[in-house]
Every structure is written in C-alpha cells, then in structure tokens.
Design a protein around this motif. Structure first.
Motif, PDB file in Angstrom:
ATOM      1  N   GLN A 132       1.161  -1.239  -0.019  1.00  0.00           N
ATOM      2  CA  GLN A 132      -0.225   0.178   0.287  1.00  0.00           C
ATOM      3  C   GLN A 132       0.716   1.308   0.303  1.00  0.00           C
ATOM      4  OE1 GLN A 132      -2.422  -0.546   3.603  1.00  0.00           O
ATOM      5  NE2 GLN A 132      -3.385  -2.406   2.628  1.00  0.00           N
ATOM      6  N   GLY A 133       2.017   1.361  -0.956  1.00  0.00           N
ATOM      7  CA  GLY A 133       2.781   2.854  -1.045  1.00  0.00           C
ATOM      8  C   GLY A 133       3.414   3.205  -0.016  1.00  0.00           C
ATOM      9  N   GLY A 134       4.099   1.531   1.028  1.00  0.00           N
ATOM     10  CA  GLY A 134       4.645   2.140   2.735  1.00  0.00           C
ATOM     11  C   GLY A 134       3.545   2.294   3.141  1.00  0.00           C
ATOM     12  N   ARG A 135       2.510   2.366   2.969  1.00  0.00           N
ATOM     13  CA  ARG A 135       1.716   2.335   4.510  1.00  0.00           C
ATOM     14  C   ARG A 135       1.100   0.970   5.065  1.00  0.00           C
ATOM     15  NH1 ARG A 135      -0.927   8.426   3.087  1.00  0.00           N
ATOM     16  NH2 ARG A 135       0.633   9.276   2.281  1.00  0.00           N
ATOM     17  N   ALA A 136       1.521  -0.188   4.739  1.00  0.00           N
ATOM     18  CA  ALA A 136       1.662  -1.112   5.825  1.00  0.00           C
ATOM     19  C   ALA A 136       2.607  -2.097   5.655  1.00  0.00           C
ATOM     20  CB  ALA A 136       0.275  -2.205   4.510  1.00  0.00           C
ATOM     21  N   LEU A 137       2.627  -2.738   6.587  1.00  0.00           N
ATOM     22  CA  LEU A 137       3.535  -3.913   6.701  1.00  0.00           C
ATOM     23  C   LEU A 137       3.597  -4.420   7.710  1.00  0.00           C
ATOM     24  CD1 LEU A 137       5.734  -0.490   8.487  1.00  0.00           C
ATOM     25  CD2 LEU A 137       6.002  -0.835   6.127  1.00  0.00           C
ATOM     26  N   VAL A 138       4.759  -5.654   7.222  1.00  0.00           N
ATOM     27  CA  VAL A 138       4.927  -6.903   8.353  1.00  0.00           C
ATOM     28  C   VAL A 138       5.903  -6.658   9.054  1.00  0.00           C
ATOM     29  CG1 VAL A 138       4.616  -8.948   8.410  1.00  0.00           C
ATOM     30  CG2 VAL A 138       2.824  -8.171   7.228  1.00  0.00           C
ATOM     31  N   ALA A 139       6.040  -6.268  10.592  1.00  0.00           N
ATOM     32  CA  ALA A 139       7.273  -6.476  10.665  1.00  0.00           C
ATOM     33  C   ALA A 139       7.082  -7.339  12.353  1.00  0.00           C
ATOM     34  CB  ALA A 139       7.638  -5.719  11.464  1.00  0.00           C
ATOM     35  N   ARG A 140       8.839  -8.178  12.355  1.00  0.00           N
ATOM     36  CA  ARG A 140       9.098  -8.726  13.836  1.00  0.00           C
ATOM     37  C   ARG A 140       9.194  -6.973  14.435  1.00  0.00           C
ATOM     38  NH1 ARG A 140      14.101 -10.507  11.673  1.00  0.00           N
ATOM     39  NH2 ARG A 140      13.657  -9.978  10.448  1.00  0.00           N
ATOM     40  N   TYR A 141       8.501  -7.430  15.434  1.00  0.00           N
ATOM     41  CA  TYR A 141       8.563  -5.614  17.142  1.00  0.00           C
ATOM     42  C   TYR A 141       9.269  -6.858  18.046  1.00  0.00           C
ATOM     43  CZ  TYR A 141       7.442  -2.723  19.928  1.00  0.00           C
ATOM     44  OH  TYR A 141       7.467  -1.296  20.139  1.00  0.00           O
ATOM     45  N   SER A 142       9.623  -6.501  18.596  1.00  0.00           N
ATOM     46  CA  SER A 142      10.150  -7.340  19.607  1.00  0.00           C
ATOM     47  C   SER A 142      10.306  -5.748  20.325  1.00  0.00           C
ATOM     48  CB  SER A 142      11.524  -7.857  20.014  1.00  0.00           C
ATOM     49  OG  SER A 142      12.891  -6.657  19.043  1.00  0.00           O
ATOM     50  N   ASN A 143      10.008  -6.389  21.695  1.00  0.00           N
ATOM     51  CA  ASN A 143      10.251  -5.002  22.896  1.00  0.00           C
ATOM     52  C   ASN A 143      10.593  -6.435  24.146  1.00  0.00           C
ATOM     53  OD1 ASN A 143       7.636  -6.304  24.330  1.00  0.00           O
ATOM     54  ND2 ASN A 143       6.419  -4.373  23.595  1.00  0.00           N
ATOM     55  N   ASP A 144      10.941  -5.546  25.925  1.00  0.00           N
ATOM     56  CA  ASP A 144      11.180  -6.672  26.764  1.00  0.00           C
ATOM     57  C   ASP A 144      10.264  -7.002  27.496  1.00  0.00           C
ATOM     58  OD1 ASP A 144      13.742  -5.370  26.672  1.00  0.00           O
ATOM     59  OD2 ASP A 144      13.796  -3.898  28.228  1.00  0.00           O
ATOM     60  N   ALA A 145       9.194  -6.350  26.989  1.00  0.00           N
ATOM     61  CA  ALA A 145       8.002  -7.474  27.621  1.00  0.00           C
ATOM     62  C   ALA A 145       7.572  -8.377  27.020  1.00  0.00           C
ATOM     63  CB  ALA A 145       6.536  -6.038  27.699  1.00  0.00           C
ATOM     64  N   TRP A 146       7.085  -8.717  25.950  1.00  0.00           N
ATOM     65  CA  TRP A 146       6.359  -9.767  25.112  1.00  0.00           C
ATOM     66  C   TRP A 146       7.620 -10.307  24.501  1.00  0.00           C
ATOM     67  CZ3 TRP A 146       2.188  -9.903  27.050  1.00  0.00           C
ATOM     68  CH2 TRP A 146       1.238  -8.819  27.687  1.00  0.00           C
ATOM     69  N   GLY A 147       9.274 -10.112  24.336  1.00  0.00           N
ATOM     70  CA  GLY A 147       9.721 -11.242  23.180  1.00  0.00           C
ATOM     71  C   GLY A 147       9.869 -10.472  21.752  1.00  0.00           C
ATOM     72  N   GLU A 148       9.780 -11.308  21.093  1.00  0.00           N
ATOM     73  CA  GLU A 148       9.452 -11.040  19.532  1.00  0.00           C
ATOM     74  C   GLU A 148       7.445 -11.792  18.870  1.00  0.00           C
ATOM     75  OE1 GLU A 148      11.351 -12.407  15.531  1.00  0.00           O
ATOM     76  OE2 GLU A 148      13.236 -11.342  17.113  1.00  0.00           O
ATOM     77  N   MET A 149       7.641 -10.828  17.775  1.00  0.00           N
ATOM     78  CA  MET A 149       6.293 -11.358  18.028  1.00  0.00           C
ATOM     79  C   MET A 149       6.193 -10.496  15.911  1.00  0.00           C
ATOM     80  SD  MET A 149       3.276  -9.616  19.525  1.00  0.00           S
ATOM     81  CE  MET A 149       4.211  -9.513  21.253  1.00  0.00           C
ATOM     82  N   ARG A 150       5.138 -11.882  15.119  1.00  0.00           N
ATOM     83  CA  ARG A 150       5.129 -10.570  13.202  1.00  0.00           C
ATOM     84  C   ARG A 150       4.221 -10.161  14.122  1.00  0.00           C
ATOM     85  NH1 ARG A 150       6.482 -12.036   8.736  1.00  0.00           N
ATOM     86  NH2 ARG A 150       4.996 -12.528   7.409  1.00  0.00           N
ATOM     87  N   THR A 151       4.679  -9.146  13.337  1.00  0.00           N
ATOM     88  CA  THR A 151       2.770  -7.856  13.341  1.00  0.00           C
ATOM     89  C   THR A 151       2.756  -7.156  12.469  1.00  0.00           C
ATOM     90  OG1 THR A 151       4.712  -6.687  14.155  1.00  0.00           O
ATOM     91  CG2 THR A 151       3.455  -8.133  15.919  1.00  0.00           C
ATOM     92  N   ARG A 152       1.826  -6.648  12.551  1.00  0.00           N
ATOM     93  CA  ARG A 152       1.098  -6.344  11.527  1.00  0.00           C
ATOM     94  C   ARG A 152       1.059  -4.825  11.137  1.00  0.00           C
ATOM     95  NH1 ARG A 152      -3.974  -5.247  12.662  1.00  0.00           N
ATOM     96  NH2 ARG A 152      -5.002  -6.985  13.387  1.00  0.00           N
TER      97      ARG A 152
END
Length: 108
Positions: free
Chosen positions: A69-89
């Motif tokens: 969508q022209g860069g306005r939709a992403l699929v990313a591996r998101y990580s933080n100290d609370a949840w670890g890593e997850m696949r996110t949209r």
C-alpha cells in the motif's frame, strides 16, 4: 529479508520506524498529527499510555519484513522487553500534512 528503515517508501512511516528503533520519543511524537489515534489488535488504545508501555519503556524495535500500500502497511518482527519478539502487522493513515493521523497494529 529485512527492509532497512531508510529504504521504506513512505516518508512518515520511515520516520515512525526510525524513531521507534532509535528510542527517540520526541521524533516519534513529531511524526504524529495532533489528535492522532491508534488501535492494537482491533481495540482503540490510549496513545500516550500505549507508546510508553509498548515502545519507550520496554525498548521496542521493528524489523520490517514487507511493505505494501505504498509503504503504509508493514509486516514486521516487533520486539520489546515485555513480550519478546512477535510477527506484527502495521497500517498507517497519513494526513495531507504528511503526519500520521492513525496507526493500527496487531499480530500478523
């Protein structure tokens, strides 16, 4: 294959991801339009509370795998100290001023 933040197509989304990964709250807030809103897994959340908990106090980081969508939709591996890593949209609504009026995220 990971897309480097500097190579993301949409300038506002590029600034958003760069600010998250640099843990730069001021730069992050700068890219949001006044009154910006967000949702997580389909539920609207308090923006200030959510970004503090999910990004800044927990060292959030995005590794973008795909954009559409022209860069306005992403699929990313998101990580933080609370949840670890997850696949996110992520999806972004960018206003005429070039700032993000709304973003939505959730598990991909």
């Amino acid at each position: 294959m990971t897309i480097q933040p500097a190579k993301l197509s949409d300038p506002a989304v590029r600034a958003f991801v760069s600010a998250v990964n640099a843990h730069d709250r001021d730069a992050f807030l700068e890219v949001l339009a006044p009154g910006a809103t967000m949702a997580d897994d389909g539920s609207d959340r308090d923006l200030a509370e959510w970004i503090d908990r999910e990004i800044f106090s927990s060292h959030g980081h995005m590794e973008v795998d795909r954009e559409s969508q022209g860069g306005r939709a992403l699929v990313a591996r998101y990580s933080n100290d609370a949840w670890g890593e997850m696949r996110t949209r992520w999806s972004f609504t960018v206003g005429d001023d070039g700032r993000i009026a709304r973003f939505e995220t959730g598990q991909a």
